[in-house]
Each structure stands twice: as structure tokens, then as C-alpha cells.
Design an enzyme around this catalytic site. Structure first.
Site, PDB file in Angstrom:
ATOM      1  N   SER A 107       0.816  -1.222   0.000  1.00  0.00           N
ATOM      2  CA  SER A 107       0.000   0.000   0.000  1.00  0.00           C
ATOM      3  C   SER A 107       0.848   1.270   0.000  1.00  0.00           C
ATOM      4  CB  SER A 107      -0.959   0.011   1.211  1.00  0.00           C
ATOM      5  OG  SER A 107      -1.789  -1.136   1.204  1.00  0.00           O
ATOM      6  N   ARG A 108       2.072   1.143  -0.507  1.00  0.00           N
ATOM      7  CA  ARG A 108       3.019   2.256  -0.609  1.00  0.00           C
ATOM      8  C   ARG A 108       3.356   2.859   0.755  1.00  0.00           C
ATOM      9  NH1 ARG A 108       4.244   2.575  -5.495  1.00  0.00           N
ATOM     10  NH2 ARG A 108       5.550   4.427  -5.206  1.00  0.00           N
ATOM     11  N   MET A 109       3.230   2.049   1.800  1.00  0.00           N
ATOM     12  CA  MET A 109       3.630   2.472   3.137  1.00  0.00           C
ATOM     13  C   MET A 109       5.096   2.093   3.359  1.00  0.00           C
ATOM     14  SD  MET A 109       1.161   4.058   4.632  1.00  0.00           S
ATOM     15  CE  MET A 109       0.402   4.728   3.164  1.00  0.00           C
TER      16      MET A 109
END
Length: 197
Positions: A175-177
Site C-alpha cells: 500500500s506504498r507504506m
């Protein structure tokens, strides 16, 4: 030697751990890095190969008369980026640059294949080329010039050392975290912090 940037206090040891993992997993050129410079014509980036870490810096070699050579001589700073897709990791490095010693450049040049040594003389790197024939003729000229003897290092071909004042270690997450850890030089040591993705 830990490979976890969240617990490491030494960005050089961390780099060595990540590079060892990249050498075991990357199919081609795990030592490839993007080199960014800036000069009168603006910013420029290209891929080069890391050829060693010495005297607290990251060493690569190039023609000093190329665009990157001119940029490095003028700005005396550079940025590097390592990206290992299979590991889903990146390392950004930035800091001042300085030429390596003539002895260090000579020692590395002597390890290059003969064809690459001839190429260092034949290529007027970054300058206009009328066609492949021109380069072929120059290569033949220097092959003949150095026939039967060792090829000396050209004065215009030597190494540069990027001496980091910042490292950023980046780990891809769902989640692009992503995880981002910043190491900044301070008082002869390193301060570690974390950045938002």
C-alpha cells in the site's frame, strides 16, 4: 552485521550488508548506481558502476572531460542511487566529491581488460561523433600505438570518490507504506531518523 536500518547505527556497515544480499540475488550488475550531477547545462543523471569503497567514500571511474567529469569538477557534489528491484530496496547517497589519488586510479586501470583500456583513449566521451566508423578508426589507431606494451592510464581518466553526508535507506512495503531511514553525518558520527513514505 545487521541489515535492518531500524536498528543499525552505521550506514556503511548497513550498505555492506545490503550489497552482499544484492550480489547474491541480482542477475546483472548489483553494483550499478545512478549518478546525478549538476552543472552549467543543468542536472544530469546516468548509470555507472561502483568500483569500491575506500577512505569513507564510494568510488567510480570516468573520463574527466565528459559532461559528468565537468559537472563534478565544478560543483564538487553528487548524488548516488542504488535500486535493487528483486530486493525491493533503494539506497540514496549524497555528499561532496573528490578525485582519488593517481596511484589508486593507476591500480584500478591496470585491472581493466585491454579493450577497455584502449577504449579510454579512443573515446572522447560525451563529445559529438560523426559515426561509428570514426570511433572504430580511433580504436584501431590506439590499438596500434600501444601494440606490444602495457596501455598507460590517460591523464583525463581517473576515479572520483563520493563522501556521504547523507544516506537514505528505502524498503518497499504494501500500500506504498514504505520504510525510509535517513542517516545524517553529525559530529564525527551519524544521526538516524525515519521519514514518512
Amino acid at each position: 552485521m545487521t541489515s535492518d536500518p531500524g536498528t543499525s547505527s552505521d550506514p556503511f556497515s548497513l550498505f555492506a550488508a545490503w550489497m552482499a544480499e544484492a550480489e547474491a540475488s541480482e542477475p546483472n550488475d548489483p553494483n550499478a548506481m545512478a549518478l546525478a550531477t549538476a552543472g552549467p547545462a543543468g542536472p544530469s543523471v546516468r548509470m555507472v558502476l561502483l568500483k569500491g569503497i575506500s577512505e569513507g567514500g564510494f568510488v567510480f571511474y570516468t573520463n574527466a572531460e565528459s559532461r559528468k567529469g565537468g559537472d563534478l569538477a565544478e560543483s564538487e557534489t553528487a548524488a548516488l542511487l542504488f535500486h535493487w528491484k528483486t530486493l525491493r530496496r533503494q539506497i540514496r547517497i549524497s555528499g561532496p566529491v573528490a578525485p582519488v589519488s593517481e596511484d589508486e586510479s593507476d591500480a584500478y586501470f591496470a585491472t581493466r581488460p585491454r579493450g577497455s583500456q584502449i577504449g579510454a583513449w579512443a573515446s572522447q566521451q560525451s563529445r559529438p561523433l560523426s559515426g561509428r566508423d570514426e570511433l572504430t578508426k580511433r580504436t584501431a589507431m590506439f590499438t596500434e600505438k600501444f601494440a606490444g606494451r602495457d596501455v598507460p592510464r590517460p591523464d583525463h581518466w581517473f576515479g572520483w570518490r563520493v563522501i556521504p553526508d547523507q544516506f537514505e535507506y528505502w524498503i518497499d512495503r504494501d500500500s506504498r507504506m514504505h520504510e525510509r531511514y535517513l542517516f545524517t553525518a553529525s559530529d564525527g558520527g551519524w544521526t538516524r531518523g525515519q521519514l514518512y513514505p
